[in-house]
Design a protein around this motif. Structure first.
Motif, PDB file in Angstrom:
ATOM      1  N   ALA A   1      43.953  38.831  50.901  1.00  0.00           N
ATOM      2  CA  ALA A   1      43.302  37.525  51.058  1.00  0.00           C
ATOM      3  C   ALA A   1      44.213  36.372  50.653  1.00  0.00           C
ATOM      4  CB  ALA A   1      42.015  37.480  50.241  1.00  0.00           C
TER       5      ALA A   1
ATOM      6  N   ARG B   1      39.052  37.738  53.463  1.00  0.00           N
ATOM      7  CA  ARG B   1      38.340  36.622  52.833  1.00  0.00           C
ATOM      8  C   ARG B   1      36.871  36.622  53.245  1.00  0.00           C
ATOM      9  NH1 ARG B   1      43.594  34.022  53.324  1.00  0.00           N
ATOM     10  NH2 ARG B   1      43.208  33.425  55.492  1.00  0.00           N
TER      11      ARG B   1
ATOM     12  N   ARG C   1      33.475  37.496  50.736  1.00  0.00           N
ATOM     13  CA  ARG C   1      32.305  36.616  50.620  1.00  0.00           C
ATOM     14  C   ARG C   1      31.021  37.332  51.028  1.00  0.00           C
ATOM     15  NH1 ARG C   1      36.175  32.779  53.155  1.00  0.00           N
ATOM     16  NH2 ARG C   1      36.751  31.185  51.624  1.00  0.00           N
TER      17      ARG C   1
ATOM     18  N   THR D   1      41.904  38.333  42.142  1.00  0.00           N
ATOM     19  CA  THR D   1      40.969  38.001  43.218  1.00  0.00           C
ATOM     20  C   THR D   1      39.907  37.034  42.726  1.00  0.00           C
ATOM     21  OG1 THR D   1      41.351  40.241  44.078  1.00  0.00           O
ATOM     22  CG2 THR D   1      39.538  38.989  45.036  1.00  0.00           C
TER      23      THR D   1
ATOM     24  N   SER E   1      41.180  33.591  42.826  1.00  0.00           N
ATOM     25  CA  SER E   1      41.328  33.011  44.159  1.00  0.00           C
ATOM     26  C   SER E   1      40.057  32.304  44.615  1.00  0.00           C
ATOM     27  CB  SER E   1      41.698  34.096  45.174  1.00  0.00           C
ATOM     28  OG  SER E   1      40.588  34.957  45.417  1.00  0.00           O
TER      29      SER E   1
ATOM     30  N   TYR F   1      37.530  33.663  46.192  1.00  0.00           N
ATOM     31  CA  TYR F   1      36.910  34.250  47.378  1.00  0.00           C
ATOM     32  C   TYR F   1      35.831  35.270  47.032  1.00  0.00           C
ATOM     33  CZ  TYR F   1      40.935  32.209  49.750  1.00  0.00           C
ATOM     34  OH  TYR F   1      41.874  31.344  50.212  1.00  0.00           O
ATOM     35  N   CYS F   2      35.993  35.935  45.894  1.00  0.00           N
ATOM     36  CA  CYS F   2      35.092  37.045  45.559  1.00  0.00           C
ATOM     37  C   CYS F   2      33.825  36.510  44.896  1.00  0.00           C
ATOM     38  CB  CYS F   2      35.802  38.027  44.633  1.00  0.00           C
ATOM     39  SG  CYS F   2      34.899  39.553  44.391  1.00  0.00           S
TER      40      CYS F   2
END
Length: 307
Positions: free
Chosen positions: A56, A67, A71, A87, A90, A92-93
């Motif tokens: 990602a 990505r 989500r 992660t 970032s 995204y998680c």
């Protein structure tokens, strides 16, 4: 695409390793994966993403897919805490998360004795994505002051070997060194890997802790090598540092190899007494218990968690 009509009503849907080096296939994989995710979401089936590399963080179709799945997932499973931390940072998680470390399927083997006049059997094994570190850090390794003969076995995909061979031949190599290139046999695993590691004294695993793609790497290659009876030299990856008592970690591979050869007998004797307890968390039984606990918790969750 026929898969969409055959999904049924599973209790959970797991996504893993949806990466292809072929751009057209990657588009097809992404399209199908997102369609499956949408169908499962519509059915109220919880989605589990097994996120093993930090794709990602990169550009491209595969990264877009990762990505999206980060989500959409109701649960993300990481193979290491370092990858989970990266992660999370970032952004995204957004799902619930857990860490289930990679299982080690290789049987424990004793460390081989090494005589002073014997050929030192050294091995590097890995995916093509790790081959750049082999080439980049080989000059440091070759600077090691090792008097006995050394054979470096390189075990990787067959398609990569013709590209690696000239790169290795171009390296200024001491006369007591030679290379052995071996093609990975996908139909004979883990038996082939076990045999190659069993024949080696030392395993060499160079990487780069500063590379976002690799910094979250799991313990698997290090654990496989140690369990198979190899004294292992490796870069100080975050997951490897958790097992620093079982390996020689550092950035100067030549120095590490000298330490390995000079202290081989006492080092392997210490490792023999310590590794079983420290590697228990990577056993098939422990891995099975983790997955059972995780999946039971997922399918027993209230509907709001998966809707």
């Amino acid at each position: 695409h026929k898969l969409l009509g055959e999904l049924g009503q599973p209790r959970a849907c797991l996504f893993s390793k949806l990466i292809s080096q072929d751009p057209l296939k990657q588009h097809q994989v992404a399209t199908t994966a997102l369609a499956v995710a949408a169908r499962m979401k519509a059915k109220g089936v919880p989605l589990v993403l097994m996120y093993s590399d930090h794709h990602a963080a990169e550009p491209g179709v595969a990264a877009d897919l990762m990505r999206d799945l980060l989500r959409l997932a109701d649960l993300t499973v990481f193979p290491s805490r370092s990858l989970q931390t990266m992660t999370q940072a970032s952004g995204y998680c957004q799902s619930e998360q857990t860490v289930i470390e990679d299982v080690c399927l290789l049987p424990a083997q004793p460390f081989r004795p090494l005589a002073a006049d014997e050929t030192l059997q050294l091995i590097w094994f890995g995916h093509s994505s790790n081959a750049g570190y082999l080439v980049d850090q080989l000059p440091l390794l070759l600077q090691a002051k090792v008097a006995q003969p050394v054979q470096l076995t390189v075990l990787t995909e067959a398609a990569l070997l013709p590209k690696l061979k000239p790169l290795l031949q171009q390296q200024p190599t001491p006369k007591n060194w030679r290379y052995r290139l071996k093609a990975w046999d996908p139909h004979n695993q883990p038996a082939q890997l076990a045999d190659e590691l069993n024949n080696a004294h030392v395993c060499w695993l160079p990487s780069n802790p500063q590379n976002p793609r690799k910094a979250g790497a799991s313990h698997n290659r290090l654990v496989d090598a140690i369990r198979a009876g190899c004294l292992t030299l490796a870069s100080p990856m975050p997951s490897y540092l958790e097992l620093q008592d079982l390996a020689l970690l550092g950035n100067n591979m030549g120095v590490l190899l000298e330490q390995a050869v000079q202290g081989y007998a006492p080092l392997t004797e210490t490792l023999s007494s310590q590794r079983e307890e420290q590697l228990e968390r990577f056993s098939p039984l422990h891995n099975l218990q983790c997955w059972k606990r995780t999946l039971k918790g997922l399918i027993q969750a209230p509907p709001s968690r998966t809707g």
